[in-house]
Enzyme design. Structure first.
Site, PDB file in Angstrom:
ATOM      1  N   LYS A 188       0.835  -1.213   0.000  1.00  0.00           N
ATOM      2  CA  LYS A 188       0.000   0.000   0.000  1.00  0.00           C
ATOM      3  C   LYS A 188       0.873   1.267   0.000  1.00  0.00           C
ATOM      4  O   LYS A 188       2.083   1.196   0.012  1.00  0.00           O
ATOM      5  CB  LYS A 188      -0.950  -0.023   1.197  1.00  0.00           C
ATOM      6  CG  LYS A 188      -1.757  -1.333   1.330  1.00  0.00           C
ATOM      7  CD  LYS A 188      -2.725  -1.588   0.171  1.00  0.00           C
ATOM      8  CE  LYS A 188      -3.270  -2.993   0.139  1.00  0.00           C
ATOM      9  NZ  LYS A 188      -4.366  -3.294   1.009  1.00  0.00           N
TER      10      LYS A 188
HETATM   11  C1  LIG Z   1      -5.329  -4.358   1.479  1.00  0.00           C
HETATM   12  C2  LIG Z   1      -6.793  -4.197   1.454  1.00  0.00           C
HETATM   13  C3  LIG Z   1      -7.608  -4.492   2.554  1.00  0.00           C
HETATM   14  C4  LIG Z   1      -7.133  -5.200   3.787  1.00  0.00           C
HETATM   15  O1  LIG Z   1      -6.050  -4.676   4.395  1.00  0.00           O
HETATM   16  P1  LIG Z   1      -5.089  -5.587   5.314  1.00  0.00           P
HETATM   17  O2  LIG Z   1      -4.248  -4.552   5.983  1.00  0.00           O
HETATM   18  O3  LIG Z   1      -4.327  -6.476   4.402  1.00  0.00           O
HETATM   19  O4  LIG Z   1      -5.942  -6.334   6.264  1.00  0.00           O
HETATM   20  C5  LIG Z   1      -8.959  -4.188   2.458  1.00  0.00           C
HETATM   21  N1  LIG Z   1      -9.493  -3.678   1.351  1.00  0.00           N
HETATM   22  C6  LIG Z   1      -8.759  -3.417   0.262  1.00  0.00           C
HETATM   23  C7  LIG Z   1      -9.411  -2.827  -0.938  1.00  0.00           C
HETATM   24  C8  LIG Z   1      -7.387  -3.680   0.279  1.00  0.00           C
HETATM   25  O5  LIG Z   1      -6.661  -3.465  -0.828  1.00  0.00           O
END
Ligand SMILES: *Cc1c(COP(=O)(O)O)cnc(C)c1O
Length: 392
Positions: A188
């Site tokens: 991210k």
């Molecule tokens: C990465 C992601 C999540 C979940 O995040 P985590 O930190 O991996 O639990 C939820 N929604 C979307 C759209 C994501 O890309």
């Protein structure tokens, strides 16, 4: 393998984590609070609550709204499963809204039509989770208008969108929503290893999120239900979870947040470079709204058919290029099929999935690696590359 995404870790990040390791606290020290304050300031929200995962943040956001059995959550059919699972964790029913086939974002027309039908049937959702797919914000003003008209709450899934701006407001400002959820997984905009956060402008929601993120235990005199028995005294007043973030993670997050704008700019520059280099290939390029600022979490091209997408995926993988597909529509996951969904339910999402291919995009993607992706993709779609086009 050139990965589709990866973290960017600086010497300052490493120093910050080492410093946290040498401090008195590995968890529940001062750093989560500092990280939250910095995140709220960056997003322009009144509050930020940092937690262990983006998924935990989504779950808490639903729980803080009191979502439960008999309630209904809608989200986009093109997203990571967590956007829907958070409703299921609370015992709510989940349904999906089809997407705009060009952007992969929730289709506002489809949403409005589905709400109209739902009102007739008395099944208007309690919560909508719009997803800022690929780092581009949904039309939040339109969603906000519909939320007021039909009386549902809005939790933005901003896991792709830290660093994006929408109509001049930062993603996470919650100008048009109740809460906004981020993930700090290594792919991210910024990372804490694992981690997530909820931003909100509602003090009561922020307090509820904090309570539920730490077992439902409070020491806040205002929340105690029994007589305060001394300095040690805390009470469990609700059923919460241990979704706390650690000081080690917050140290990394604080350090990363200081250069998030530079990292987003690096993503934008690389997206622009793909645009220029791929414009003449027989595929559709992602068009992120020019008047908004996308966080460019993903660069998703669309190939003309599922067969071609598969051949191109395999050709690039064979060339050592870690292309990916985002996402198998959630309603086609076996778990959701068992709940009654199936092929044909959300045709635009299914078409989007069949053509989608995410090219490598992250702040540290080197120019020569990007050139390799471009050349390999051009070969795979059978286009002749004009000599000189991509030299700089
Ligand atoms: C990465 C992601 C999540 C979940 O995040 P985590 O930190 O991996 O639990 C939820 N929604 C979307 C759209 C994501 O890309």
């Amino acid at each position: 393998m050139i990965p589709y995404s990866r973290q960017s870790i600086s010497p300052e990040d490493i120093e910050a984590v080492v410093e946290a390791l040498r401090s008195d606290f590995l968890t529940q020290g001062p750093l989560p609070g500092k990280f939250e304050a910095a995140l709220a300031a960056y997003c322009g929200s009144a509050h930020a609550v940092a937690v262990s995962h983006g998924t935990a943040a989504l779950h808490l956001a639903c729980a803080a709204l009191g979502l439960g059995p008999g309630d209904l959550l809608w989200t986009s059919a093109i997203t990571f499963v967590a956007s829907a699972n958070c409703g299921r964790y609370c015992g709510a029913k989940v349904d999906f809204v089809d997407v705009d086939p060009a952007s992969g974002l929730i289709d506002i027309g489809a949403l409005a039509a589905k709400l109209q039908a739902a009102e007739r049937d008395g099944r208007v959702p309690d919560v909508l989770v719009p997803v800022h797919f690929a780092g581009q914000c949904c039309d939040l003003v339109a969603i906000h208008d519909l939320a007021r008209r039909y009386g549902f709450r809005v939790i933005e899934d901003s896991c792709h969108a830290l660093g994006a701006r929408h109509r001049g407001a930062a993603a996470g400002s919650c100008r048009w929503s109740d809460m906004s959820v981020f993930s700090f997984h290594p792919v991210k905009s910024i990372t804490t290893g694992e981690g997530g956060a909820v931003t909100t402008n509602d003090a009561a929601l922020a307090a509820r999120l904090r309570l539920l993120a730490s077992h439902g235990i409070t020491r806040d005199p205002a929340l105690l239900e029994q007589r305060d028995q001394g300095g040690w005294y805390g009470e469990q007043v609700a059923l919460g979870w241990n979704y706390r973030i650690t000081d080690l993670q917050a140290a990394l997050g604080l350090s990363q947040l200081q250069r998030v704008d530079r990292m987003i700019q690096a993503r934008r520059d690389r997206a622009a470079r793909y645009h220029a280099a791929l414009a003449s290939l027989p595929l559709a390029l992602p068009r992120h709204e020019p008047h908004d600022e996308s966080a460019w979490h993903l660069y998703v091209v669309q190939l003309a058919s599922a067969g071609l997408r598969r051949r191109v995926y395999e050709a690039l993988r064979a060339d050592g290029i870690g292309v990916q597909v985002h996402y198998l529509p959630v309603h086609l996951q076996p778990y959701y099929r068992r709940l009654g969904f199936g092929p044909g339910d959300f045709p635009a999402a299914e078409a989007f999935y069949h053509g989608a291919l995410s090219l490598p995009l992250h702040p540290a993607l080197m120019q020569e690696d990007q050139d390799r992706v471009i050349a390999s993709l051009a070969r795979a779609v059978g286009a002749r590359r004009q000599s000189g086009t991509h030299t700089e």
